[in-house]
Design an enzyme around this catalytic site. Structure first.
Site, PDB file in Angstrom:
ATOM      1  N   ASP A 143     -27.936 -40.570   0.764  1.00  0.00           N
ATOM      2  CA  ASP A 143     -28.086 -41.858   0.083  1.00  0.00           C
ATOM      3  C   ASP A 143     -27.304 -41.882  -1.229  1.00  0.00           C
ATOM      4  O   ASP A 143     -26.926 -40.834  -1.769  1.00  0.00           O
ATOM      5  CB  ASP A 143     -29.566 -42.184  -0.173  1.00  0.00           C
ATOM      6  CG  ASP A 143     -30.274 -41.162  -1.056  1.00  0.00           C
ATOM      7  OD1 ASP A 143     -30.043 -39.948  -0.871  1.00  0.00           O
ATOM      8  OD2 ASP A 143     -31.052 -41.565  -1.943  1.00  0.00           O
TER       9      ASP A 143
ATOM     10  N   GLU B 281     -32.888 -39.195  -1.854  1.00  0.00           N
ATOM     11  CA  GLU B 281     -32.871 -38.268  -2.988  1.00  0.00           C
ATOM     12  C   GLU B 281     -32.865 -39.041  -4.283  1.00  0.00           C
ATOM     13  O   GLU B 281     -33.522 -38.674  -5.258  1.00  0.00           O
ATOM     14  CB  GLU B 281     -31.634 -37.360  -2.909  1.00  0.00           C
ATOM     15  CG  GLU B 281     -31.653 -36.207  -3.917  1.00  0.00           C
ATOM     16  CD  GLU B 281     -31.049 -36.546  -5.274  1.00  0.00           C
ATOM     17  OE1 GLU B 281     -31.191 -35.727  -6.187  1.00  0.00           O
ATOM     18  OE2 GLU B 281     -30.436 -37.624  -5.441  1.00  0.00           O
TER      19      GLU B 281
HETATM   20 ZN   LIG Z   1     -27.004 -36.468  -5.981  1.00  0.00          ZN
END
Ligand SMILES: [Zn+2]
Length: 386
Positions: free
Chosen positions: A76, A138
């Site tokens: 992401d 993340e």
């Molecule tokens: Zn990163």
């Protein structure tokens, strides 16, 4: 021999073209990676979310079984909303030795290097398996990797070492701070602002809490410093606030968000308890004397543990050897390394690009950084044959 950087650039262009902003599905990118690995004879396993909208991907090259080296990164990226870009953020653009695009640095450049190594790794007779572990979410608090970490040593092999390829300009990072975030809702009672004695002002009570947080922030600076970090103390910041509806109404609601970024060894529980105690004694109790429905609610919304590499694991010496370096560094941003390590897989952070370019408009990675990363992975391939 490392593969030509051309392969990594082509793969990076494909990866950047998938808009994997954290709130969107990463499945089209995962499907692309599955197909690519499949073309090279590598099977992969998804660890999906309950609704199937997102997934982590785990694959192994070389012998089956426990151990091995995992190459880990998140798929992401942060939003481009509100940023002014000179080029289309989802079209990789090369200029003067730099590759521009959202995620080029953080951290699709690393993913591209790992994928570019797959054909080379397949030709090797690996004695030690190389795992690929790609996660999601993340950028919204390292949440997506957690279900995959939970499978390590169960349905997935437990790696001996995890290399987390966040941008460090290929320096070896063996420590980072750990953020902890709270959301605070202050509920008062609305009244005409000419008759404030009939209401409970949520913004005023939020202000008392902000004052206490400022005192804690100053006290944290006085604790034992860790000179490896800059700044060398646990930081505290109020990051968001919203309250009130009109200039002549006593506000009934105020919300704010705050965080600390903990040094390794600092668990933050004392800060959490102190703020809750203050909220109860200095806010909720007096507020409820006027309006029983009022009060303060405090939610811990996210915590990523601080990271300190396990000194006995061998992960750091291996990373230094492959990076051809002799010093390690500590950073203030969080990564998935602490979660892998707490899950039983010793970790080190080492990846191409500079963190200063991450999350910015006109994010880029230098081609020279990808070359350094490919050389690192080439040395890993040689090591894994031995
Ligand atoms: Zn990163």
């Amino acid at each position: 021999m490392a593969p030509p950087v051309t392969a990594a650039k082509e793969l990076l262009a494909r990866l950047v073209a998938f808009d994997t902003t954290s709130h969107k599905s990463n499945i089209p990118l995962i499907r692309f990676v599955e197909d690519y690995l499949g073309q090279h004879g590598v099977e992969s396993v998804r660890v999906p979310t309950a609704d199937g909208e997102k997934a982590s991907l785990f694959a192994t090259i070389g012998p089956a079984g426990a151990g091995g080296i995992a190459l880990s990164g998140h798929t992401d990226v942060v939003p481009v909303t509100g940023q002014s870009w000179d080029t289309d953020p989802f079209t990789l653009t090369e200029r003067d030795g730099m590759l521009y695009g959202r995620g080029a640095c953080d951290m699709k450049g690393y993913l591209a290097c790992v994928l570019a190594m797959v054909p080379e790794l397949k030709t090797r007779k690996l004695a030690t398996p190389i795992h690929i572990a790609f996660s999601y979410d993340e950028e919204v608090g390292c949440t997506g990797v957690r279900p995959m970490v939970a499978e390590l040593g169960k349905t997935l092999p437990l790696p001996r070492v995890v290399f987390v390829g966040e941008p460090t300009t290929m320096a070896v990072v063996d420590a980072h701070k750990g953020p902890m975030r709270w959301s605070v809702n202050v509920t008062g009672r609305a009244s005409h602002s000419a008759l404030p004695h009939l209401g409970v002002n949520a913004v005023t009570y939020a202000g008392l809490l902000l004052g206490e947080l400022t005192r804690i922030e100053e006290e944290l600076k006085e604790r034992e410093p860790d000179p490896r970090f800059d700044p060398p103390y646990t930081t505290l910041q109020v990051t968001q606030i919203d309250g009130g509806n009109a200039s002549n109404i006593v506000p009934a609601a105020c919300w704010f968000g705050w965080e600390i970024r903990r040094l390794p060894g600092f668990d933050g529980v004392d800060v959490d308890q102190r703020v809750r105690r203050f909220a109860q004694e200095r806010c909720t109790a007096p507020m409820q004397r006027t309006a029983p429905e009022s009060g303060v609610s405090i939610d811990l919304t996210n915590a990523v543990p601080p990271f300190q590499a396990d000194a006995t694991s061998g992960a750091v010496p291996l990373a230094l050897k492959l990076a051809e370096q002799n010093a390690t560094f500590a950073v203030c941003y969080a990564t998935e390394a602490s979660l892998f390590q707490d899950g039983g897989a010793p970790s080190v952070v080492c990846g191409p690009g500079e963190i200063a370019q991450a999350h910015t408009p006109n994010e880029f990675v230098a081609i020279a950084e990808l070359e350094k990363c490919l050389a690192f992975l080439g040395r890993l391939a040689e090591w894994a044959e031995g």
